[in-house]
Design an enzyme around this catalytic site. Structure first.
Site, PDB file in Angstrom:
ATOM      1  N   ARG A  21       0.857  -1.200   0.000  1.00 57.07           N
ATOM      2  CA  ARG A  21       0.000   0.000   0.000  1.00 57.07           C
ATOM      3  C   ARG A  21       0.893   1.250   0.000  1.00 57.07           C
ATOM      4  O   ARG A  21       2.129   1.158   0.026  1.00 57.07           O
ATOM      5  CB  ARG A  21      -0.901  -0.001   1.235  1.00 57.07           C
ATOM      6  CG  ARG A  21      -0.143   0.264   2.519  1.00 57.07           C
ATOM      7  CD  ARG A  21      -1.048   0.314   3.746  1.00 57.07           C
ATOM      8  NE  ARG A  21      -0.320   0.907   4.860  1.00 57.07           N
ATOM      9  CZ  ARG A  21      -0.733   0.894   6.113  1.00 57.07           C
ATOM     10  NH1 ARG A  21      -1.873   0.312   6.419  1.00 57.07           N
ATOM     11  NH2 ARG A  21      -0.021   1.474   7.061  1.00 57.07           N
ATOM     12  N   ASP A  42       5.489  -7.606   1.738  1.00 57.35           N
ATOM     13  CA  ASP A  42       4.875  -6.921   2.880  1.00 57.35           C
ATOM     14  C   ASP A  42       4.413  -7.966   3.885  1.00 57.35           C
ATOM     15  O   ASP A  42       4.502  -9.181   3.635  1.00 57.35           O
ATOM     16  CB  ASP A  42       3.679  -6.066   2.404  1.00 57.35           C
ATOM     17  CG  ASP A  42       3.428  -4.822   3.258  1.00 57.35           C
ATOM     18  OD1 ASP A  42       3.167  -4.995   4.464  1.00 57.35           O
ATOM     19  OD2 ASP A  42       3.499  -3.707   2.732  1.00 57.35           O
ATOM     20  N   ASP A  68       8.393 -10.343   6.119  1.00 57.01           N
ATOM     21  CA  ASP A  68       8.573  -9.489   7.297  1.00 57.01           C
ATOM     22  C   ASP A  68      10.041  -9.076   7.291  1.00 57.01           C
ATOM     23  O   ASP A  68      10.930  -9.923   7.425  1.00 57.01           O
ATOM     24  CB  ASP A  68       8.232 -10.279   8.568  1.00 57.01           C
ATOM     25  CG  ASP A  68       8.410  -9.453   9.835  1.00 57.01           C
ATOM     26  OD1 ASP A  68       9.115  -8.411   9.782  1.00 57.01           O
ATOM     27  OD2 ASP A  68       7.871  -9.852  10.873  1.00 57.01           O
ATOM     28  N   VAL A  69      10.292  -7.781   7.130  1.00 59.60           N
ATOM     29  CA  VAL A  69      11.683  -7.333   6.944  1.00 59.60           C
ATOM     30  C   VAL A  69      12.568  -7.613   8.155  1.00 59.60           C
ATOM     31  O   VAL A  69      13.793  -7.570   8.053  1.00 59.60           O
ATOM     32  CB  VAL A  69      11.772  -5.819   6.585  1.00 59.60           C
ATOM     33  CG1 VAL A  69      11.140  -5.545   5.238  1.00 59.60           C
ATOM     34  CG2 VAL A  69      11.172  -4.932   7.674  1.00 59.60           C
ATOM     35  N   ASN A  95      11.726   0.079   1.657  1.00 58.62           N
ATOM     36  CA  ASN A  95      10.687   1.099   1.864  1.00 58.62           C
ATOM     37  C   ASN A  95       9.837   0.845   3.103  1.00 58.62           C
ATOM     38  O   ASN A  95       9.236   1.777   3.642  1.00 58.62           O
ATOM     39  CB  ASN A  95       9.795   1.122   0.609  1.00 58.62           C
ATOM     40  CG  ASN A  95       8.496   1.850   0.816  1.00 58.62           C
ATOM     41  OD1 ASN A  95       8.448   3.072   0.805  1.00 58.62           O
ATOM     42  ND2 ASN A  95       7.412   1.099   1.038  1.00 58.62           N
ATOM     43  N   TYR A 160      11.525   7.498  15.439  1.00 60.11           N
ATOM     44  CA  TYR A 160      11.426   7.528  13.972  1.00 60.11           C
ATOM     45  C   TYR A 160      12.640   8.248  13.371  1.00 60.11           C
ATOM     46  O   TYR A 160      13.280   7.743  12.443  1.00 60.11           O
ATOM     47  CB  TYR A 160      10.134   8.233  13.587  1.00 60.11           C
ATOM     48  CG  TYR A 160       9.828   8.218  12.108  1.00 60.11           C
ATOM     49  CD1 TYR A 160       9.377   7.064  11.478  1.00 60.11           C
ATOM     50  CD2 TYR A 160       9.979   9.369  11.342  1.00 60.11           C
ATOM     51  CE1 TYR A 160       9.078   7.056  10.110  1.00 60.11           C
ATOM     52  CE2 TYR A 160       9.680   9.367   9.988  1.00 60.11           C
ATOM     53  CZ  TYR A 160       9.231   8.213   9.375  1.00 60.11           C
ATOM     54  OH  TYR A 160       8.939   8.216   8.034  1.00 60.11           O
ATOM     55  N   LYS A 164      15.598   6.866  10.858  1.00 57.17           N
ATOM     56  CA  LYS A 164      15.797   7.429   9.520  1.00 57.17           C
ATOM     57  C   LYS A 164      17.190   8.056   9.380  1.00 57.17           C
ATOM     58  O   LYS A 164      17.786   8.024   8.299  1.00 57.17           O
ATOM     59  CB  LYS A 164      14.700   8.443   9.204  1.00 57.17           C
ATOM     60  CG  LYS A 164      13.289   7.814   9.122  1.00 57.17           C
ATOM     61  CD  LYS A 164      13.208   6.740   8.063  1.00 57.17           C
ATOM     62  CE  LYS A 164      11.796   6.226   7.841  1.00 57.17           C
ATOM     63  NZ  LYS A 164      11.736   5.150   6.824  1.00 57.17           N
ATOM     64  N   VAL A 193       4.078  12.957   2.577  1.00 59.45           N
ATOM     65  CA  VAL A 193       3.495  12.250   1.435  1.00 59.45           C
ATOM     66  C   VAL A 193       2.113  11.751   1.841  1.00 59.45           C
ATOM     67  O   VAL A 193       1.925  11.260   2.958  1.00 59.45           O
ATOM     68  CB  VAL A 193       4.363  11.027   1.032  1.00 59.45           C
ATOM     69  CG1 VAL A 193       3.803  10.363  -0.221  1.00 59.45           C
ATOM     70  CG2 VAL A 193       5.822  11.426   0.832  1.00 59.45           C
TER      71      VAL A 193
END
Ligand SMILES: NC(=O)c1ccc[n+]([C@@H]2O[C@H](COP(=O)([O-])OP(=O)(O)OC[C@H]3O[C@@H](n4cnc5c(N)ncnc54)[C@H](O)[C@@H]3O)[C@@H](O)[C@H]2O)c1
Length: 250
Positions: A21, A42, A68-69, A95, A160, A164, A193
């Site tokens: 998504r 995903d 699952d990353v 991503n 977060y 990043k 975004v």
């Protein structure tokens, strides 16, 4: 063949994490429309399969794969699948991400660890797993999705922003390590975004500090990713590209 010319297995192959998504789904579509065979990966299996089915019905070469990353096992299985099908990987788009807004004095260790594990450790696991297939493609590249909050702060965003900012350091180090193997590594730093991640955010937040006065549409990020993954960006590695409507110009 000089590196600025296309020298790619056909079709080129891309893997997009968090591809079910939001921005990830837009990256899947954009890359598929430009000729890639794309794996959308995903943990949202139902949404991911629906999303991919719609694109397949339009003739796009896309597939959904549960990933699952944070799972080394999932990464191993995914690379094995791509190896069997294509023998190489052109582009890994790290991503997948989550966000929570909590003042540091209220942060829980579990919530912190979970966010870091998805946003930062997940990208490391992906890069590590993908190196052999990226090298085999002879035009491999990794694109890590950071954020304007990777370069600056915001109230309540410590976990977060740490994840990043960590991605930016990770990008530079891995770019140095993988340059001799012909793999480029870059980061993209989106500003606000429109996506499910910030659907509940008050619209004033980032938008009021964005000179262009709006959030980006996901495809506005996808087009930069498409460029970075292409041979047109053959001399770009170890860098970050801000796609932020001017936010960082302040
Ligand atoms: N939306 C914004 O304003 C904004 C700005 C800058 C950067 N970003 C970054 O862009 C990326 C995409 O976010 P988005 O805006 O599309 O939000 P989103 O919430 O729509 O998408 C994130 C995706 O990551 C997936 N994901 C979460 N945990 C996962 C895991 N363990 N394994 C695999 N997938 C997982 C989610 O299921 C979801 O599909 C994220 O890394 C985000 O941090 C977003």
């Amino acid at each position: 063949m000089p590196p600025h010319q296309e020298n790619r297995s056909y079709p080129p192959v891309a893997l997009v994490t968090g591809g079910a998504r939001g921005q990830g789904a837009a990256h899947v579509r954009t890359l598929a429309e430009s000729g890639y065979s794309v794996y959308a990966c995903d943990v949202l299996d139902s949404a991911g399969r629906d999303c991919v089915r719609g694109m397949q019905s339009e003739g796009l070469d896309v597939a959904y794969q549960h990933l699952d990353v944070t799972s080394e096992e999932d990464w191993g299985q995914c690379m094995e699948l791509i190896n069997q099908a294509h023998g190489c990987l052109s582009t890994l788009i790290n991503n997948a991400g989550v966000m929570h807004v909590t003042p540091v004095h209220e942060e829980s260790l579990d919530a912190w660890n979970q966010l870091i594990s998805i946003n930062l450790t997940g990208a490391m696991l992906g890069a590590r797993a993908a190196i052999p297939l990226l090298e085999a493609s002879s035009r491999g590249s990794i694109i890590n999705i950071s954020s304007i909050f990777g370069a600056g702060g915001a109230l309540g965003y410590s976990a977060y922003a740490a994840s990043k900012a960590g991605l930016l350091g990770f990008t530079k180090c891995v770019a140095l390590e993988l340059a001799p193997r012909g793999i480029r590594v870059n980061a993209v730093c989106p500003g606000g975004v429109s996506s499910p991640m910030n659907a509940l955010e008050p619209s004033g937040g980032v938008v009021s500090e964005t000179p262009l006065g709006r959030r980006a549409e996901p495809t506005e990020i996808s087009h930069v990713i498409e460029f970075l993954a292409s041979a047109k960006a053959s001399f770009m590695t170890g860098t970050e590209v801000f796609v932020d409507g001017g936010y960082m110009a302040h």
